[in-house]
Every structure is written in structure tokens, then in C-alpha cells.
Write a protein that holds these residues in place. Structure first.
Motif, PDB file in Angstrom:
ATOM      1  N   LYS A 121       0.882  -1.373   0.107  1.00  0.00           N
ATOM      2  CA  LYS A 121      -0.048   0.027  -0.008  1.00  0.00           C
ATOM      3  C   LYS A 121       0.933   1.280   0.064  1.00  0.00           C
ATOM      4  N   THR A 122       2.167   1.079   0.635  1.00  0.00           N
ATOM      5  CA  THR A 122       2.893   2.451   0.932  1.00  0.00           C
ATOM      6  C   THR A 122       3.433   2.779  -0.513  1.00  0.00           C
ATOM      7  N   VAL A 123       3.936   1.658  -1.124  1.00  0.00           N
ATOM      8  CA  VAL A 123       4.704   1.988  -2.450  1.00  0.00           C
ATOM      9  C   VAL A 123       3.789   2.127  -3.458  1.00  0.00           C
ATOM     10  N   PHE A 124       2.428   1.542  -3.674  1.00  0.00           N
ATOM     11  CA  PHE A 124       1.523   2.013  -4.491  1.00  0.00           C
ATOM     12  C   PHE A 124       1.159   3.381  -4.329  1.00  0.00           C
ATOM     13  N   ASP A 125       0.932   3.926  -3.013  1.00  0.00           N
ATOM     14  CA  ASP A 125       0.590   5.317  -2.898  1.00  0.00           C
ATOM     15  C   ASP A 125       1.695   6.469  -3.456  1.00  0.00           C
ATOM     16  N   ALA A 126       3.042   5.881  -3.442  1.00  0.00           N
ATOM     17  CA  ALA A 126       4.293   6.336  -3.787  1.00  0.00           C
ATOM     18  C   ALA A 126       4.590   6.506  -5.130  1.00  0.00           C
ATOM     19  N   GLY A 127       3.674   5.983  -6.043  1.00  0.00           N
ATOM     20  CA  GLY A 127       3.621   5.812  -7.305  1.00  0.00           C
ATOM     21  C   GLY A 127       4.485   4.654  -8.148  1.00  0.00           C
ATOM     22  N   VAL A 128       4.764   3.545  -7.086  1.00  0.00           N
ATOM     23  CA  VAL A 128       5.845   2.640  -7.711  1.00  0.00           C
ATOM     24  C   VAL A 128       4.718   1.657  -8.535  1.00  0.00           C
ATOM     25  N   LEU A 132       7.913  -3.290 -18.699  1.00  0.00           N
ATOM     26  CA  LEU A 132       7.685  -3.787 -17.254  1.00  0.00           C
ATOM     27  C   LEU A 132       6.151  -3.409 -16.668  1.00  0.00           C
ATOM     28  N   THR A 133       5.669  -4.447 -16.042  1.00  0.00           N
ATOM     29  CA  THR A 133       4.151  -4.223 -15.708  1.00  0.00           C
ATOM     30  C   THR A 133       3.908  -4.052 -14.226  1.00  0.00           C
ATOM     31  N   GLY A 134       5.036  -4.719 -13.586  1.00  0.00           N
ATOM     32  CA  GLY A 134       4.816  -4.515 -12.009  1.00  0.00           C
ATOM     33  C   GLY A 134       5.946  -5.214 -11.245  1.00  0.00           C
ATOM     34  N   LEU A 159      -5.698  -4.938  -2.237  1.00  0.00           N
ATOM     35  CA  LEU A 159      -7.011  -4.822  -2.200  1.00  0.00           C
ATOM     36  C   LEU A 159      -7.456  -4.953  -0.702  1.00  0.00           C
ATOM     37  N   TRP A 160      -7.508  -6.324  -0.389  1.00  0.00           N
ATOM     38  CA  TRP A 160      -8.130  -6.719   1.131  1.00  0.00           C
ATOM     39  C   TRP A 160      -7.001  -7.623   1.879  1.00  0.00           C
ATOM     40  N   LEU A 161      -6.768  -7.465   3.075  1.00  0.00           N
ATOM     41  CA  LEU A 161      -5.996  -8.228   3.980  1.00  0.00           C
ATOM     42  C   LEU A 161      -6.856  -9.157   4.944  1.00  0.00           C
ATOM     43  N   CYS A 162      -6.625 -10.167   5.074  1.00  0.00           N
ATOM     44  CA  CYS A 162      -7.427 -11.000   6.298  1.00  0.00           C
ATOM     45  C   CYS A 162      -6.344 -11.901   6.932  1.00  0.00           C
ATOM     46  N   GLU A 163      -6.368 -11.420   8.320  1.00  0.00           N
ATOM     47  CA  GLU A 163      -5.608 -12.045   9.396  1.00  0.00           C
ATOM     48  C   GLU A 163      -6.299 -13.136  10.099  1.00  0.00           C
ATOM     49  N   ASP A 164      -7.556 -13.311   9.736  1.00  0.00           N
ATOM     50  CA  ASP A 164      -8.246 -14.226  10.527  1.00  0.00           C
ATOM     51  C   ASP A 164      -7.901 -15.740  10.026  1.00  0.00           C
ATOM     52  N   LYS A 165      -6.989 -16.472  10.824  1.00  0.00           N
ATOM     53  CA  LYS A 165      -6.544 -17.825  10.267  1.00  0.00           C
ATOM     54  C   LYS A 165      -7.740 -18.794   9.815  1.00  0.00           C
TER      55      LYS A 165
END
Length: 338
Positions: free
Chosen positions: A81-88, A224-226, A94-100
Motif C-alpha cells: 500500500k505504501t509504495v502503491f501510494d508513492a507511485g511505484v 515492465l508491468t509491476g 485490495l484486502w488483507l485477512c488476518e483471521d486464520k
């Protein structure tokens, strides 16, 4: 993907996306991934802002504990998220799930990008990656954008802060592992001593990818795509990433193309310098290339140990251990006259 897990993941995505319902209409486990698993997941979303077809990647830990210094999925998601916001140029997180209970392990989903990351294919098939001068420059520009992220960053407060030089900090990490390991590696100890004696002083510290190499970015026929795989990111000397991409061990046999086996070193540097406004210290890059071979050797030992200990029965992990002598030879070759 098992039916029980599929239903649980669908419910999680529906809630996270503000949708009335979600159906997983396709899923496939990708090959590779000694540290993480990656699933191609095709979604049909009803209702909410993302209604329609959505092609994603679900990323989770491998079944056993990974490399000790790699980040978990929640931290990798924050990095993305940080680098996406920095234009990388990275896949949209999209979504994070920490519930195992949902999938058995923490995971996150990101938008799928096109192309291939297969390093052994990319270094040989020049139909991929577009113009190779432009590709090397693109890799330099994207790396400079990553290095535009500087501490402190509240979202990245899990990244350790330290006061010594990044070089000596990395030496200490590798030495701590080797000191506690049951088998001695004299050539690696030699490399660590050389790195300690020649360590550059602390200077500019930025976010570093930590594994910036061919195989961890995607390309199509145009370029380059990502950038992928952020599990080793840290605060460090930006030359660490420059040296990692240029290290001989990450050229996948195409040794003449010194920028990751796909382009010229100076083209890579030029893209970086133009985007960052800073000159690349060529001597510092060479130092970090020695560090790259040492670090990759330590990781290879760790990976092999997962197999040899019986923790995970994996031919890929077992074969990884066999690259250590080649890395040791390169360390000795690079340091013998210093």
C-alpha cells in the motif's frame, strides 16, 4: 482450493468489498514460491463499488515457517500500500485477512497484472520486456521511486530502526545466523569479515525492496508491468538494492547483461539517476554485490535446512542448498585482492 476455504474466502471478500455476494469462479495455485504461496483467483462480484469480474492474486504463507527475516502477510500488505501510494508500479493491494479461520493462514488479495516473472525465460527470450535499454531504465526508475519512501512512516513502524550503518547491520544479521547454525561455512565467514572491514558509513537511508531482481518483477512484450515480492523490505542503504539486481548470482546465466541478466548496468543506473536526482556510487554498488552473494548464500542454507530437518519435504528447497558453493566461489573471487 478446497470447498470450505472457498466459501469462507468468498464471505470475507464480500464483506471487505461491500458487496452483496462474491463467487470464486476460478482458482489455481501457482508453481514455485518457497516462502509464500500465490493463487490465481477470478471473482464475480455482485453489488458494491467493485461489482463485476475481478482478476486477483491471493498471497499467503507457505505451509511451514518461512525464511526467518521475511515479513508476514500483514506487513507485506502495508508495504504494498505504501509504495502503491508513492507511485511505484505494483499490483493494487485490495484486502488483507488476518483471521486464520478463513483460509488457515493470513492472506491478502491484490489485483492481477499481466506478463511473466519467470527469470529463466526472460533472460533468454528477447520478445519479452520490450526494448532492453528501456527495460533497464524502467527498472532504475521504479527503484528510485521505491527509495523515495524515507523513514519515519507510521504505516511501516514494524520495520526495525537502528543507528549503525546498514552494511554493518546486515553483517550482524548474517553472522548471528551462521554462529547459531550447526554447520560451519568458512568461505561465508571470510565474506562477512571482508564486508565488515570495507563497510561504508551510514548515509542516506530509504525503504529498500530487499529482493529487487529478475524473477520478482513482471514484464509483457512491451515492458515492465509491476514489481512483486516485498517480504524482505527494510530501511537500508539504497545501494543495497542496486547491488542486488546487478549481482552475478541474479543474472540467471546471462552474465554479460549485468543488470539482472536483461540489460546493461549503465542503462539501469541512468534510469535510477534521472528519477532520483542522485548519482550512483559505483564502488558502493560493488560492495553490495558482495553482500548480495553472501546474503543469498545464507538464505540458501536456511531454505535447505527446512528440507533436511524434515520440516518440509521439498525438492526445490533441497536443490537450493546446492547453489551455496557457487556463491562461495564468487565471494572469494570478488574479494581475493582486497
Amino acid at each position: 482450493m478446497e470447498e470450505i476455504s472457498r466459501k469462507a474466502v468468498e464471505r470475507f471478500i464480500a464483506t471487505s468489498a461491500g458487496a452483496s455476494s462474491v463467487a470464486i469462479v476460478g482458482s489455481k495455485l501457482l508453481s514455485g514460491g518457497a516462502v509464500q504461496e500465490n493463487w490465481l483467483v477470478d471473482l464475480e462480484i455482485e453489488g458494491g463499488p467493485r461489482a463485476g469480474r475481478l482478476e486477483c492474486v491471493l498471497r499467503c504463507d507457505s505451509p511451514t515457517a518461512g525464511v526467518a527475516i521475511s515479513h508476514g502477510r500483514s506487513h507485506e500488505f502495508a508495504l504494498l500500500k505504501t509504495v502503491f501510494d508513492a507511485g511505484v508500479r505494483v499490483p493494487e493491494p485490495l484486502w488483507l485477512c488476518e483471521d486464520k479461520e478463513v483460509f488457515g493462514r493470513p492472506f491478502f488479495l491484490m489485483r492481477r497484472i499481466g506478463g511473466t516473472a519467470a527469470a529463466h525465460v526472460l533472460v533468454k527470450d528477447r520478445r519479452l520486456g520490450g526494448d532492453r535499454v528501456q527495460l533497464a531504465e524502467q527498472l532504475g526508475r521504479e527503484l528510485a521511486r521505491i527509495h523515495s519512501v524515507r523513514p519515519p512512516q507510521a504505516a511501516l513502524d514494524f520495520l526495525p530502526q537502528y543507528e549503525d550503518s546498514p552494511a554493518l547491520h546486515r553483517v550482524a544479521q548474517h553472522r548471528a545466523f551462521l554462529d547459531g547454525h550447526h554447520t560451519a561455512y568458512p568461505a561465508l565467514e571470510w565474506g562477512l569479515r571482508w564486508l565488515e572491514r570495507h563497510a561504508p558509513a551510514r548515509g542516506l537511508v530509504t525503504l529498500c525492496h530487499g529482493d529487487y531482481r529478475t524473477g520478482n518483477y513482471m514484464v509483457d512484450e512491451n515492458g515492465l508491468t509491476g514489481i512483486l515480492d516485498w517480504e524482505f523490505a527494510s530501511w537500508s542503504d539504497p545501494h543495497e538494492d542496486l547491488g542486488w539486481l546487478c549481482a552475478k548470482c541474479w543474472r540467471f546465466g546471462n552474465f554479460a547483461e549485468e543488470a539482472g541478466g536483461v540489460g546493461a548496468r549503465e542503462d539501469f543506473y541512468r534510469g535510477y539517476e534521472r528519477e532520483s536526482g542522485r548519482r550512483v556510487d559505483r564502488d558502493a554498488v560493488r560492495y553490495w554485490e558482495v553482500m548480495a552473494h553472501t546474503g543469498w548464500a545464507v538464505i540458501a542454507v536456511q531454505q535447505a535446512e527446512r528440507h533436511c530437518s524434515g520440516e518440509e519435504n521439498s525438492l526445490m528447497l533441497a536443490l537450493t542448498g546446492h547453489i551455496v558453493p557457487e556463491l562461495e566461489w564468487e565471494i572469494l573471487n570478488m574479494t581475493e585482492n582486497d
